[in-house]
Design an enzyme around this catalytic site. Structure first.
Site, short mmCIF file in Angstrom:
data_model
loop_
_atom_site.label_atom_id
_atom_site.label_comp_id
_atom_site.label_asym_id
_atom_site.label_seq_id
_atom_site.Cartn_x
_atom_site.Cartn_y
_atom_site.Cartn_z
N ASP A 20 0.82 -1.22 0.00
CA ASP A 20 0.00 0.00 0.00
C ASP A 20 0.85 1.27 0.00
OD1 ASP A 20 -2.57 -0.93 -0.18
OD2 ASP A 20 -2.93 -0.99 1.97
N LEU A 91 -14.05 6.50 4.31
CA LEU A 91 -14.94 6.50 5.47
C LEU A 91 -14.94 5.12 6.11
CD1 LEU A 91 -18.20 8.50 4.68
CD2 LEU A 91 -16.36 9.08 6.25
N ASN A 93 -13.66 3.20 10.29
CA ASN A 93 -13.31 3.53 11.67
C ASN A 93 -11.88 4.04 11.81
OD1 ASN A 93 -15.80 3.07 12.98
ND2 ASN A 93 -14.73 2.14 14.71
N ASP A 165 -17.17 2.25 17.52
CA ASP A 165 -17.80 2.07 16.21
C ASP A 165 -18.64 3.30 15.89
OD1 ASP A 165 -19.39 1.31 14.00
OD2 ASP A 165 -19.27 -0.80 14.57
N ARG A 167 -20.74 3.84 13.61
CA ARG A 167 -22.13 3.53 13.27
C ARG A 167 -23.00 3.45 14.52
NH1 ARG A 167 -20.42 -1.67 9.85
NH2 ARG A 167 -19.20 -1.82 11.77
N GLU A 272 -9.55 -3.34 -4.21
CA GLU A 272 -8.10 -3.48 -4.20
C GLU A 272 -7.62 -4.61 -5.12
OE1 GLU A 272 -9.87 -3.16 -1.42
OE2 GLU A 272 -8.83 -1.90 0.06
#
Length: 302
Positions: A20, A91, A93, A165, A167, A272
């Site tokens: 990466d 977007l 965590n 989290d 969410r 990816e």
């Protein structure tokens, strides 16, 4: 470990490692270098390494493809002189924001290690280094122990009182939980602030604000909250119906229809695997016959 295992299981199979951080090696020094003595930087290989480079490479390809397919002429550019300035907001965590110009990263929020940059689930993000020393001295603990706190027990987890989290925190904020509301507000504000600052890295012109779709749930709510801050900066509005559909019915575009603007808002789920395949092709072209960079969109989305 995985490489060793595969070498034992399939000793005759060629192996390719895709990193990466390789994508971010093209970042200019003014963005990647830390203001430390050169001998320390060089000896310890300290620089801004970035993150999620493979994903960003794919997203950049897809965004270029979307703009070309829509036959959008950006700021009066002819197709032959097509250029692209993107700000990609990952977007999840552990969020990350990167400015990409003509397929190359020019700046990013991610730093030397994963805890650097933005506030995340359990990490504090960018921090005044004096705070680490202050915690260690005041609490009578080592620097390493203080570092563990900001790495594992900070971020959304610390602000909300235990939940990391985003969410879950959004749902709690709707029920007027004060700590959860603060955690969500901090998460959104710092994301938006970082994204706005990368307008400078793009030379003052951004053709697309791009959101990934990693969280699945609550994505549209987060995008709406972030765009509350960014709409005045980039002079583009999010379309509520397109946003709720994650852009699935509009080729990833979630900006308002019919509004004249030089900036689009896009949602692009990452793949990816596509970029890893292309990197393998570069190393072993004889094993790959047909997939080219420009065909990624058609290959995966039809």
């Amino acid at each position: 470990m995985g490489i060793e295992l595969m070498t034992k299981l399939l000793p005759s199979l060629p192996a390719v490692a895709v990193f990466d951080t390789a994508y971010h090696s093209a970042m200019p020094e003014k963005a990647s270098v830390y203001a430390l003595p050169k001998e320390i930087r060089d000896d310890l290989q300290i620089r801004r390494y970035g993150s999620n480079g493979t994903s960003l490479n794919y997203i950049s390809c897809m965004a270029e493809s979307i703009l070309r397919r829509k036959q959008m002429v950006l700021r009066g550019q002819a197709k032959s002189s097509f250029s692209s300035n993107f700000i990609v907001i990952r977007l999840d965590n552990e969020p990350c924001i990167t400015a990409i110009v003509n397929g190359k990263p020019v700046d990013t929020s991610a730093g030397f290690f994963p805890g650097g940059g933005l506030v995340s689930g359990s990490k504090i993000g960018s921090i005044d280094p004096a705070i680490i020393s202050h915690i260690a001295k005041s609490k009578g603990i080592t620097i390493e122990e203080a570092f563990t706190i900001i790495e594992n027990d900070a971020g959304l987890k610390a602000i909300s009182g235990g939940e990391e989290d985003i969410r879950v925190l959004i749902k709690r904020a709707k029920d007027n939980d004060i700590d959860s509301s603060l955690a969500v507000d901090m998460f959104v504000y710092k994301l938006a602030k970082e994204a706005a600052s990368l307008l400078v890295a793009c030379g003052g012109e951004v053709h697309a604000l791009i959101f990934t779709n990693d969280l699945k749930d609550s994505n549209h709510e987060l995008r709406e909250k972030i765009m509350h801050y960014l709409s005045p900066v980039f002079r583009v509005q999010v379309c509520p119906s397109r946003n709720k559909q994650d852009g699935k019915e509009s080729e990833g575009i979630i900006s308002m229809k019919g509004k004249p603007t030089s900036t689009l808002i896009l949602v692009i789920p990452t793949q990816e695997e596509a970029m890893i395949s292309l990197e393998c092709k570069k190393q072993m072209p004889h094993l790959f016959k047909s997939m080219e960079r420009s065909s990624i969109r058609n290959f995966f989305l039809g």
